[in-house]
Design an enzyme around this catalytic site. Structure first.
Site, PDB file in Angstrom:
ATOM      1  N   HIS A 184       0.839  -1.210   0.000  1.00 20.88           N
ATOM      2  CA  HIS A 184       0.000   0.000   0.000  1.00 20.88           C
ATOM      3  C   HIS A 184       0.866   1.249   0.000  1.00 20.88           C
ATOM      4  O   HIS A 184       0.592   2.212  -0.729  1.00 20.88           O
ATOM      5  CB  HIS A 184      -0.881   0.031   1.257  1.00 20.88           C
ATOM      6  CG  HIS A 184      -1.919  -1.040   1.338  1.00 20.88           C
ATOM      7  ND1 HIS A 184      -2.091  -1.829   2.452  1.00 20.88           N
ATOM      8  CD2 HIS A 184      -2.835  -1.461   0.437  1.00 20.88           C
ATOM      9  CE1 HIS A 184      -3.082  -2.682   2.241  1.00 20.88           C
ATOM     10  NE2 HIS A 184      -3.550  -2.494   1.016  1.00 20.88           N
TER      11      HIS A 184
ATOM     12  N   LYS B 299     -18.523  -6.164   8.125  1.00 20.40           N
ATOM     13  CA  LYS B 299     -17.313  -6.990   8.244  1.00 20.40           C
ATOM     14  C   LYS B 299     -16.691  -6.768   9.615  1.00 20.40           C
ATOM     15  O   LYS B 299     -16.672  -5.637  10.103  1.00 20.40           O
ATOM     16  CB  LYS B 299     -16.290  -6.560   7.179  1.00 20.40           C
ATOM     17  CG  LYS B 299     -16.160  -7.489   6.000  1.00 20.40           C
ATOM     18  CD  LYS B 299     -14.874  -7.099   5.310  1.00 20.40           C
ATOM     19  CE  LYS B 299     -14.677  -7.680   3.949  1.00 20.40           C
ATOM     20  NZ  LYS B 299     -13.560  -7.010   3.264  1.00 20.40           N
TER      21      LYS B 299
ATOM     22  N   ARG C  87      -1.819  -6.051  -8.652  1.00 17.60           N
ATOM     23  CA  ARG C  87      -0.677  -6.936  -8.412  1.00 17.60           C
ATOM     24  C   ARG C  87      -0.570  -7.946  -9.557  1.00 17.60           C
ATOM     25  O   ARG C  87       0.285  -7.848 -10.407  1.00 17.60           O
ATOM     26  CB  ARG C  87      -0.840  -7.660  -7.074  1.00 17.60           C
ATOM     27  CG  ARG C  87      -0.644  -6.752  -5.886  1.00 17.60           C
ATOM     28  CD  ARG C  87      -1.155  -7.368  -4.628  1.00 17.60           C
ATOM     29  NE  ARG C  87      -2.583  -7.635  -4.735  1.00 17.60           N
ATOM     30  CZ  ARG C  87      -3.399  -7.808  -3.714  1.00 17.60           C
ATOM     31  NH1 ARG C  87      -2.942  -7.796  -2.496  1.00 17.60           N
ATOM     32  NH2 ARG C  87      -4.689  -8.030  -3.910  1.00 17.60           N
TER      33      ARG C  87
ATOM     34  N   SER D  72      -3.072  -7.809   2.416  1.00 17.03           N
ATOM     35  CA  SER D  72      -3.387  -7.721   3.851  1.00 17.03           C
ATOM     36  C   SER D  72      -3.808  -9.080   4.390  1.00 17.03           C
ATOM     37  O   SER D  72      -3.501  -9.422   5.536  1.00 17.03           O
ATOM     38  CB  SER D  72      -4.502  -6.706   4.083  1.00 17.03           C
ATOM     39  OG  SER D  72      -4.054  -5.412   3.770  1.00 17.03           O
TER      40      SER D  72
HETATM   41  O1  PNS Z   1      -8.574  -2.922  -0.213  1.00  9.85           O
HETATM   42  P1  PNS Z   1      -9.901  -3.425  -0.621  1.00  9.85           P
HETATM   43  O2  PNS Z   1     -10.512  -4.291   0.456  1.00  9.85           O
HETATM   44  O3  PNS Z   1      -9.906  -4.085  -1.960  1.00  9.85           O
HETATM   45  O4  PNS Z   1     -10.840  -2.110  -0.703  1.00  9.85           O
HETATM   46  C1  PNS Z   1     -12.132  -2.219  -1.186  1.00  9.85           C
HETATM   47  C2  PNS Z   1     -12.857  -0.856  -1.178  1.00  9.85           C
HETATM   48  C3  PNS Z   1     -12.996  -0.313   0.248  1.00  9.85           C
HETATM   49  C4  PNS Z   1     -12.112   0.141  -2.023  1.00  9.85           C
HETATM   50  C5  PNS Z   1     -14.231  -1.167  -1.818  1.00  9.85           C
HETATM   51  O5  PNS Z   1     -14.840  -2.198  -1.110  1.00  9.85           O
HETATM   52  C6  PNS Z   1     -15.169   0.021  -1.837  1.00  9.85           C
HETATM   53  O6  PNS Z   1     -15.026   0.906  -2.644  1.00  9.85           O
HETATM   54  N1  PNS Z   1     -16.165   0.003  -0.917  1.00  9.85           N
HETATM   55  C7  PNS Z   1     -17.173   1.030  -0.824  1.00  9.85           C
HETATM   56  C8  PNS Z   1     -18.498   0.535  -1.430  1.00  9.85           C
HETATM   57  C9  PNS Z   1     -18.475   0.786  -2.930  1.00  9.85           C
HETATM   58  O7  PNS Z   1     -18.481   1.904  -3.389  1.00  9.85           O
HETATM   59  N2  PNS Z   1     -18.377  -0.305  -3.710  1.00  9.85           N
HETATM   60  C10 PNS Z   1     -18.178  -0.202  -5.159  1.00  9.85           C
HETATM   61  C11 PNS Z   1     -19.369  -0.649  -5.935  1.00  9.85           C
HETATM   62  S1  PNS Z   1     -19.361  -2.381  -6.108  1.00  9.85           S
END
Ligand code: PNS
Length: 158
Positions: free
Chosen positions: A17, A41, A90, A128
């Site tokens: 990150h 979660k 990645r 993570s």
């Molecule tokens: O590091 P991650 O877990 O891949 O992050 C995911 C994150 C937080 C970026 C994603 O889950 C997110 O944008 N959540 C907010 C809800 C949303 O807008 N979802 C996108 C439409 S499916």
């Protein structure tokens, strides 16, 4: 001002990150690292800890801010008047998920663009979830995370 958002769960923040944050911060006037709060979660580290760790680990980058958001990412981006989202990629295995989320975000907010940065090769395996598993099974997470994060993980697992 050209602002970009780097969203994620950062549970916990890793060197992967931080690599993306440093590189994205070099491309925009302002970079907001946005921790998505998912109330359904059960997180490994509380969001307050993730926020303070990221703030500390990015303290050397003057144009980086750390924030949390609830709900849709595109709504959060609009609230900051931001039109650019940055995500790290990645391996090919990331692509399908990122593709789906990017398409959904684009359908909801065609004016918001998602840009991808390919991870540096030494972090291409790093997630993570790997750090959580290594830590929970008694391994040392310090090759994967900054010292302050490793310390917080140790406290969490005490
Ligand atoms: O590091 P991650 O877990 O891949 O992050 C995911 C994150 C937080 C970026 C994603 O889950 C997110 O944008 N959540 C907010 C809800 C949303 O807008 N979802 C996108 C439409 S499916």
């Amino acid at each position: 001002m050209r602002t970009a958002i780097y969203p994620g769960s950062f549970d916990p923040p890793t060197y992967g990150h931080l690599d993306i944050i440093e590189r994205a911060a070099g491309q925009f006037e302002r970079l907001v690292v946005a921790i998505g709060v998912n109330t359904s979660k059960n997180p490994f580290l509380p969001v307050e800890d993730r926020c303070s760790l990221l703030t500390e680990c990015t303290g050397h980058l003057a144009n980086v801010e750390v924030m949390t958001f609830h709900g849709l990412l595109v709504d959060f981006a609009r609230s900051l008047d931001c039109r650019v989202l940055v995500r790290g990629l990645r391996a090919v295995s990331d692509f399908e998920y990122e593709f789906r989320v990017t398409m959904a975000n684009r359908r909801m907010a065609p004016d918001i663009e998602t840009l991808f940065l390919i991870t540096r090769d030494e972090y291409s395996f790093l997630a993570s979830s790997v750090v959580r598993e290594v830590s929970r099974l008694g391994g040392d997470p310090s090759p994967f995370v900054p010292p302050s994060v490793a310390q917080k993980i140790a406290e969490r697992l005490k």
